[in-house]
Design an enzyme around this catalytic site. Sequence first.
Site, mmCIF file in Angstrom:
data_model
loop_
_atom_site.group_PDB
_atom_site.id
_atom_site.type_symbol
_atom_site.label_atom_id
_atom_site.label_comp_id
_atom_site.label_asym_id
_atom_site.label_seq_id
_atom_site.Cartn_x
_atom_site.Cartn_y
_atom_site.Cartn_z
ATOM 1 N N LYS A 86 0.574 5.332 -2.583
ATOM 2 C CA LYS A 86 1.096 6.469 -1.415
ATOM 3 C C LYS A 86 2.358 6.183 -0.689
ATOM 4 O O LYS A 86 2.867 7.008 0.146
ATOM 5 C CB LYS A 86 -0.048 6.396 -0.480
ATOM 6 C CG LYS A 86 -0.510 5.403 0.333
ATOM 7 C CD LYS A 86 -1.421 5.764 1.342
ATOM 8 C CE LYS A 86 -1.824 4.506 2.509
ATOM 9 N NZ LYS A 86 -2.669 5.083 3.538
ATOM 10 N N ASP A 87 2.848 4.944 -0.808
ATOM 11 C CA ASP A 87 4.060 4.599 -0.117
ATOM 12 C C ASP A 87 5.395 4.865 -0.918
ATOM 13 O O ASP A 87 6.513 4.657 -0.395
ATOM 14 C CB ASP A 87 4.250 2.950 0.081
ATOM 15 C CG ASP A 87 3.350 2.514 1.228
ATOM 16 O OD1 ASP A 87 2.748 3.417 2.212
ATOM 17 O OD2 ASP A 87 2.712 1.470 1.231
ATOM 18 N N ARG A 134 -0.045 13.163 8.001
ATOM 19 C CA ARG A 134 -1.353 13.832 7.508
ATOM 20 C C ARG A 134 -2.429 13.856 8.256
ATOM 21 O O ARG A 134 -3.267 14.567 8.559
ATOM 22 C CB ARG A 134 -1.418 13.354 6.002
ATOM 23 C CG ARG A 134 -2.844 13.888 5.437
ATOM 24 C CD ARG A 134 -2.884 13.150 4.149
ATOM 25 N NE ARG A 134 -3.147 11.680 4.358
ATOM 26 C CZ ARG A 134 -4.447 10.915 4.472
ATOM 27 N NH1 ARG A 134 -5.685 11.775 4.757
ATOM 28 N NH2 ARG A 134 -4.545 9.820 4.952
ATOM 29 N N ARG A 135 -2.864 12.455 8.754
ATOM 30 C CA ARG A 135 -3.957 12.085 9.476
ATOM 31 C C ARG A 135 -3.943 12.811 10.906
ATOM 32 O O ARG A 135 -4.903 13.325 11.378
ATOM 33 C CB ARG A 135 -4.174 10.649 9.473
ATOM 34 C CG ARG A 135 -4.618 9.726 8.300
ATOM 35 C CD ARG A 135 -4.862 8.489 8.489
ATOM 36 N NE ARG A 135 -5.194 7.780 7.265
ATOM 37 C CZ ARG A 135 -4.554 6.671 6.922
ATOM 38 N NH1 ARG A 135 -3.999 6.025 7.537
ATOM 39 N NH2 ARG A 135 -5.213 6.086 5.611
ATOM 40 N N ARG A 152 1.316 1.695 14.663
ATOM 41 C CA ARG A 152 1.871 1.120 13.355
ATOM 42 C C ARG A 152 1.476 -0.338 13.220
ATOM 43 O O ARG A 152 0.986 -0.739 14.206
ATOM 44 C CB ARG A 152 3.488 1.215 13.711
ATOM 45 C CG ARG A 152 4.241 2.492 13.590
ATOM 46 C CD ARG A 152 4.253 2.937 12.112
ATOM 47 N NE ARG A 152 4.880 2.071 11.282
ATOM 48 C CZ ARG A 152 6.041 1.477 10.969
ATOM 49 N NH1 ARG A 152 7.008 1.949 11.890
ATOM 50 N NH2 ARG A 152 6.296 0.319 10.298
ATOM 51 N N ARG A 158 -3.376 -3.180 13.606
ATOM 52 C CA ARG A 158 -4.050 -1.895 14.107
ATOM 53 C C ARG A 158 -5.479 -1.892 14.652
ATOM 54 O O ARG A 158 -5.809 -1.644 15.428
ATOM 55 C CB ARG A 158 -4.214 -0.707 12.832
ATOM 56 C CG ARG A 158 -2.628 -0.245 12.982
ATOM 57 C CD ARG A 158 -2.696 0.999 11.982
ATOM 58 N NE ARG A 158 -2.039 0.425 10.575
ATOM 59 C CZ ARG A 158 -2.038 1.377 9.573
ATOM 60 N NH1 ARG A 158 -2.258 2.687 9.792
ATOM 61 N NH2 ARG A 158 -1.475 1.012 8.383
ATOM 62 N N CYS A 245 7.164 11.155 4.712
ATOM 63 C CA CYS A 245 6.277 10.885 5.780
ATOM 64 C C CYS A 245 6.402 12.063 6.989
ATOM 65 O O CYS A 245 5.846 12.154 8.004
ATOM 66 C CB CYS A 245 6.750 9.263 6.386
ATOM 67 S SG CYS A 245 5.843 8.139 5.785
#
Length: 309
Positions: A86-87, A134-135, A152, A158, A245
């Site tokens: 996903k990166d 997205r989240r 971040r 986190r 992003c």
Amino acid sequence: MLRPSTLRLGTRGSPLALAQARMVRQALAAAHGFDAEQVEITVIRTSGDRIQDRPLSEAGGKGLFTKEIEEALIGGSIDFAVHSSKDMPTVLPAGLVLSAFMEREDPRDVFISRKAKSIAELPQGATVGTASLRRQALVKRLRPDLKVVSLRGNVETRLRRLDEGVADATLLALAGLKRLGLVEAATAVLGIDDFLPAVGQGAIGIETRADDAHTRQMLAPINHADTAHALACERAFLAVLDGSCRTPIAGHATVSGGLIRFRGMIVKPDGSEAFETKREGTVHDAVRLGTDAGAELKSLAGPDFFAAH
């Protein structure tokens, strides 16, 4: 049997990135019958790791987590790179290819909070910490009253910041928690129907130089075909939408018995509007299905859909 003298693997240095690199190293060693230590892990600090003071969407997008690693690959100081899929940017640098994917882990997101058991149970106006547009968009779609703040850092950072009260809740990938042995940190697992994952979520991608036939041959036995087909579909979808992003895009493909099922979605950053679509076909049509789905949503949304952000 192919034997390396020493294969050099490039990766980011976060605990999750290193866990994933070791998974690939072990799989390679098992597939070829050599000692895992013959795969040398090279840690490369990326721009995405250095920039912690603002969202990646403001700093240049997801390529910030791959740029320096890809430069090392092009320069020949490593033989292959291990990434969270996903990166990965939709367009790879000239001369580089995604040569293999490990079998995908559970792609779902998880909700984590010390104050509520679900997004629905969060108090009115509570804060959700995430760096993912997205989240953010999907949270706002479910609960427009919630406040989203940027959060971040690696998984452990986190979780610690949540304990420090920086936010009332956060969202993380279940796959990352599983690979780190931190599944118990999840308050609730979010269903795919309600909370569509990011393209590539849960899949480890392995990048090589296109002309490095030896390394690509070494990696071939550990490539998981169904995951590769699913990712081909998802990444084709993302490529049409020019996803980075900066854009809240979700997409997930599943493969079973040679058939692929895909669902894709684009959401305004404030959650106020969304378009989604589905496709189904054979794995041989994976790229066409993803491309077609992306084109449909691009047409439905129009050119100004993401302008608000």
